[in-house]
Design a protein around this motif. Structure first.
Motif, PDB file in Angstrom:
ATOM      1  N   ILE A 139      -4.222   5.539 -10.033  1.00 32.34           N
ATOM      2  CA  ILE A 139      -4.903   4.708  -9.038  1.00 32.34           C
ATOM      3  C   ILE A 139      -5.732   3.625  -9.730  1.00 32.34           C
ATOM      4  CG2 ILE A 139      -6.652   4.743  -7.206  1.00 32.34           C
ATOM      5  CD1 ILE A 139      -3.856   5.821  -6.455  1.00 32.34           C
ATOM      6  N   LEU A 198      -4.265  -1.431  -2.663  1.00 33.91           N
ATOM      7  CA  LEU A 198      -5.001  -0.376  -1.979  1.00 33.91           C
ATOM      8  C   LEU A 198      -5.165  -0.740  -0.516  1.00 33.91           C
ATOM      9  CD1 LEU A 198      -7.722   0.219  -4.693  1.00 33.91           C
ATOM     10  CD2 LEU A 198      -5.651   1.547  -4.300  1.00 33.91           C
ATOM     11  N   GLU A 247      -0.652   9.335  -3.460  1.00 35.35           N
ATOM     12  CA  GLU A 247      -1.496  10.322  -2.793  1.00 35.35           C
ATOM     13  C   GLU A 247      -0.669  11.505  -2.285  1.00 35.35           C
ATOM     14  OE1 GLU A 247      -3.826   9.467   0.926  1.00 35.35           O
ATOM     15  OE2 GLU A 247      -5.433   9.587  -0.559  1.00 35.35           O
ATOM     16  N   PHE A 267       0.375   3.282  -3.174  1.00 38.35           N
ATOM     17  CA  PHE A 267      -0.807   4.147  -3.176  1.00 38.35           C
ATOM     18  C   PHE A 267      -0.554   5.413  -2.377  1.00 38.35           C
ATOM     19  CE2 PHE A 267      -4.578   5.519  -0.820  1.00 38.35           C
ATOM     20  CZ  PHE A 267      -5.369   5.941  -1.869  1.00 38.35           C
ATOM     21  N   LYS A 298     -10.111   6.068  -1.170  1.00 36.87           N
ATOM     22  CA  LYS A 298      -9.185   6.517  -2.207  1.00 36.87           C
ATOM     23  C   LYS A 298      -9.745   7.713  -2.958  1.00 36.87           C
ATOM     24  CE  LYS A 298     -10.773   3.127  -5.565  1.00 36.87           C
ATOM     25  NZ  LYS A 298     -10.410   2.058  -6.443  1.00 36.87           N
ATOM     26  N   GLU A 326      -6.509  -4.264  -6.378  1.00 37.45           N
ATOM     27  CA  GLU A 326      -7.150  -4.124  -5.067  1.00 37.45           C
ATOM     28  C   GLU A 326      -6.174  -4.475  -3.939  1.00 37.45           C
ATOM     29  OE1 GLU A 326     -10.045  -2.968  -3.712  1.00 37.45           O
ATOM     30  OE2 GLU A 326     -10.389  -2.177  -5.704  1.00 37.45           O
ATOM     31  N   PRO A 365       0.808  -1.220   0.000  1.00 37.90           N
ATOM     32  CA  PRO A 365       0.000   0.000   0.000  1.00 37.90           C
ATOM     33  C   PRO A 365       0.844   1.273   0.000  1.00 37.90           C
ATOM     34  CG  PRO A 365      -0.178  -1.097   2.120  1.00 37.90           C
ATOM     35  CD  PRO A 365       0.596  -2.004   1.210  1.00 37.90           C
TER      36      PRO A 365
END
Length: 126
Positions: free
Chosen positions: A86, A94, A14, A10, A100, A91, A7
């Protein structure tokens, strides 16, 4: 090297989006200040007896509006790029029970507000 099902990928994306959001907001703030600087100079000239009217007020307004629009567009483009990236993540990559869409929605909202501010400045100056 991080595991592909990590993760942190991700969260790095971000953080990049939020960095672009900060950069865009800074450009928008600079543009607002530049656009209003012409008004300040005009008011200052009005208070000085015999002073010539400033010639840079329309230039200041136009340049400021361009900065505001550039900052807003930078935020919107960064948001679209983030959404595309993204969308490529599985999956597994994430984090569970983490929204998200929040950072993306916030960025798009701020970008839209920036464009609205540019429109307001354009309407009030010209």
């Amino acid at each position: 090297m991080p595991d592909p099902a990590d993760p942190r990928v991700f969260f790095a994306a971000e953080r990049t989006l939020l960095a672009w959001l900060r950069t865009g907001l800074t450009i928008i703030a600079l543009g607002f200040i530049v656009s209003r600087f012409g008004l300040f100079v005009k008011l200052l000239a009005m208070q000085t007896p015999g002073a010539a009217p400033p010639l840079n007020a329309p230039l200041s307004a136009g340049l400021g509006i361009a900065f505001v629009a550039a900052g807003a567009l930078a935020i919107i483009v960064a948001s679209v790029q983030h959404a595309r990236f993204i969308g490529t993540l599985s999956e597994r990559d994430l984090p569970p029970s983490y929204s998200k869409a929040f950072a993306l929605g916030l960025s798009l909202f701020v970008g839209a507000l920036g464009l609205a501010l540019a429109g307001y400045l354009l309407a009030s100056h010209f």
